[in-house]
Write a protein that holds these residues in place. Structure first.
Motif: not given
Length: 560
Positions: A157, A223-228, A230-231, A363
């Motif tokens: 990440y 947006q990328l940090t939010s997706i990371q 959650q995943e 993140t």
């Protein structure tokens, strides 16, 4: 017999029909004379018995030798009368129930509710909290063989974020170069084919273009940090569930990550981190009056953000240099850092912007992003200022001198700013060696050579150490000279004088710690700027054991 009647000031009238007056009688002997004290009391007695007893002794000028007996008799009388009133009330309540004057269903629900709320074993279980569950699961996994997998995933990440930031910086650099070329052309034609209006128009256009590009990249990064996040959280919870099944073969494959694959994914994009030679000296001291506590002291020459930046393990190329930080994230051995900032709570300039950039590089999977934490802090500060303003307006006598009045005016002008010596705290799980950052507000006065132990910056350090004692922060890094960068006025005498002041003050604060936390061993790291000379560093290193009186082994020999 001498009779002492209670005065009307002893009566406690509440203006309620439910109160009843009863007479308290106490007999005692003073020499050969028998005395009789009679005092009317209102029941139920809501007055403190000790206060009532003291008033009786004072108002009736009673001898001191009856003080203990009077208080004991008074307590017994009030307790007996109160129990009698309760018994009467209970009998009346039972009579109402027998006569059908009370709704049994309503009474049963009230009793059931009161019992379940006050009895722990019958209370409803608390609803599960996602953050607490995730923290427990992460703490268990990071202390298991799966820790390497967690760090590898975090590193992947980190590489993705680094690549995105590199693309952003490259595009912004190209835009700035193109805009600079356009502005040069306009300036060359100024006074000939171009006017001031043309220059202002081009400058405004450039500003809008840069703002639009920065907002675009900020949105993509968010947006990328939010997706990371959650995943990552979902993957950690799933891994923990799968590990509960020892027959799950897919888990074993998931844990055994191939280092070569991870290395190849970012080998071409990895940026080398150039480090100047870091100097460090360590000491062990014992502080305390009677029960001495051992502490570790370190003097380090480095940049303050070196404790936050991620350093790759060059041998494997896949791990972040933060394993110990991850292991102690949910523990009683947290690491803190003091960052010197101005009075504005934001991340737009100076060291605050550099720190925010470091926080963006990886993140945060456990806490809120830095920007959101700062927004919450701003709201808290604004609320505190409003409360302080109302207090000052209601009590104008607190403004006793000009400095206090100037400070009050400054509050009205900038209610969301903080003052020198005040600090705010942010929590992080994505930094290299730090969990907690204390943002200590300082002004230009710290660059002068005449600050004292009562300076706001010094008192801010004391309050920070107190927070460390109450919140399990056992390692704290402090800027020794109260600056992050050296300047021309910071001569050798200036550095020696400032270091001596901070050393002595921190020593006093550490001795206070014994009364704050009972005496817990801690590590205090004194940080000096990277630009300081080696000669100056070793002068400060020699000063430290003299002030803290580092213990050494003493060998005794005897002659017979």
């Amino acid at each position: 017999m001498q009779v002492i009647e209670g005065s009307s000031s002893m009566k406690k009238t509440k203006g309620k029909s439910s109160t009843t007056e009863r007479e308290f009688v106490f007999e005692f002997k003073a020499g050969k004379q028998s005395c009789h004290l009679s005092v009317p009391l209102n029941f139920p007695v809501e007055e403190n018995i000790s206060d009532l007893h003291g008033r009786l002794m004072l108002l009736h000028n009673l001898p001191c030798f009856i003080e203990k007996d009077l208080k004991q008799s008074l307590e017994i009388f009030i307790e007996d009368q109160t129990n009698q009133d309760r018994d009467i009330d209970s009998e009346l309540a039972l009579q109402k129930i027998k006569m059908g004057q009370v709704d049994m269903d309503h009474l049963t629900k009230a009793w059931s509710k009161a019992y379940t709320e006050t009895t722990l074993e019958h209370a409803k279980p608390e609803e599960p909290n996602w953050d607490e569950d995730f923290a427990d699961v992460y703490h268990e996994l990071i202390h298991s063989p799966a820790s390497e997998t967690l760090l590898n995933l975090e590193h992947n990440y980190f590489v993705s974020i680094s690549e995105l930031i590199s693309e952003r910086d490259m595009e912004l650099k190209k835009l700035q170069e193109r805009q600079s070329h356009e502005m040069d052309e306009v300036m060359q034609g100024l006074g000939k084919t171009r006017s001031d209006h043309d220059v202002n128009t081009v400058a405004a256009k450039h500003f809008d273009s840069q703002q639009e590009l920065e907002n675009k990249w900020a949105s993509e990064l968010k947006q990328l940090t939010s997706i990371q996040k959650q995943e990552y959280q979902e993957w950690v919870m799933k891994l923990h569930q799968d590990l509960q099944n020892p027959n799950n073969s897919s888990v074993n494959e998931e844990i055994k990550v191939q280092p070569s694959q991870l290395r190849g994914s970012h080998e071409g994009n990895e940026r080398l981190y150039e480090e100047q030679r870091q100097l460090e000296e360590s000491f062990t001291i014992h502080l305390g009056a009677q029960l001495k506590t051992m502490h570790n002291l370190r003097l380090i020459r480095a940049d303050v953000l070196d404790f936050c930046k991620h350093k790759r393990n060059h041998r494997s190329g896949i791990k972040l240099h933060r394993l110990q930080t991850a292991l102690s994230l949910y523990s009683t051995s947290l690491c803190g850092l003091v960052l010197l900032v101005d009075n504005r709570i934001n991340s737009y300039s100076g060291i605050k912007r550099d720190f925010a950039t470091v926080c963006q590089e990886c993140t945060d999977f456990h806490f809120l992003p830095l920007e959101e934490q700062l927004k919450i802090i701003q709201q808290v500060v604004l609320y505190a200022r409003i409360q302080r303003n109302s207090k000052v307006k209601n009590h104008p006598d607190v403004l006793k001198n000009g400095s206090s009045e100037d400070k009050y005016k400054n509050i009205e002008r900038n209610p969301s700013n903080i003052f020198p010596g005040e600090f705010y705290i942010t929590r992080h799980s994505n930094l290299s060696e730090v969990h907690i950052v204390f943002h200590l507000c300082v002004d230009d006065n710290v660059r002068s050579g005449n600050i004292t132990a009562r300076d706001p910056a010094i008192m801010g350090l004391r309050n920070i150490l107190k927070v460390c004692c109450t919140h399990d922060i056992t390692t704290i890094t402090i800027p020794l000279l109260l600056v992050h960068d050296m300047s021309e006025e910071m001569t050798i005498p200036w550095c020696l004088k400032r270091a001596e002041l901070v050393f002595k003050c921190v020593k006093g604060f550490m001795m206070e710690m014994a009364s704050w936390d009972g005496g817990i061993s801690r590590t205090v790291q004194f940080l000096v700027p990277r630009s300081i000379s080696e000669e100056m560093f070793y002068q400060l290193s020699n000063m430290l054991p003299q002030i803290f009186r580092v213990s050494s082994t003493l060998t005794l020999t005897s002659k017979r």
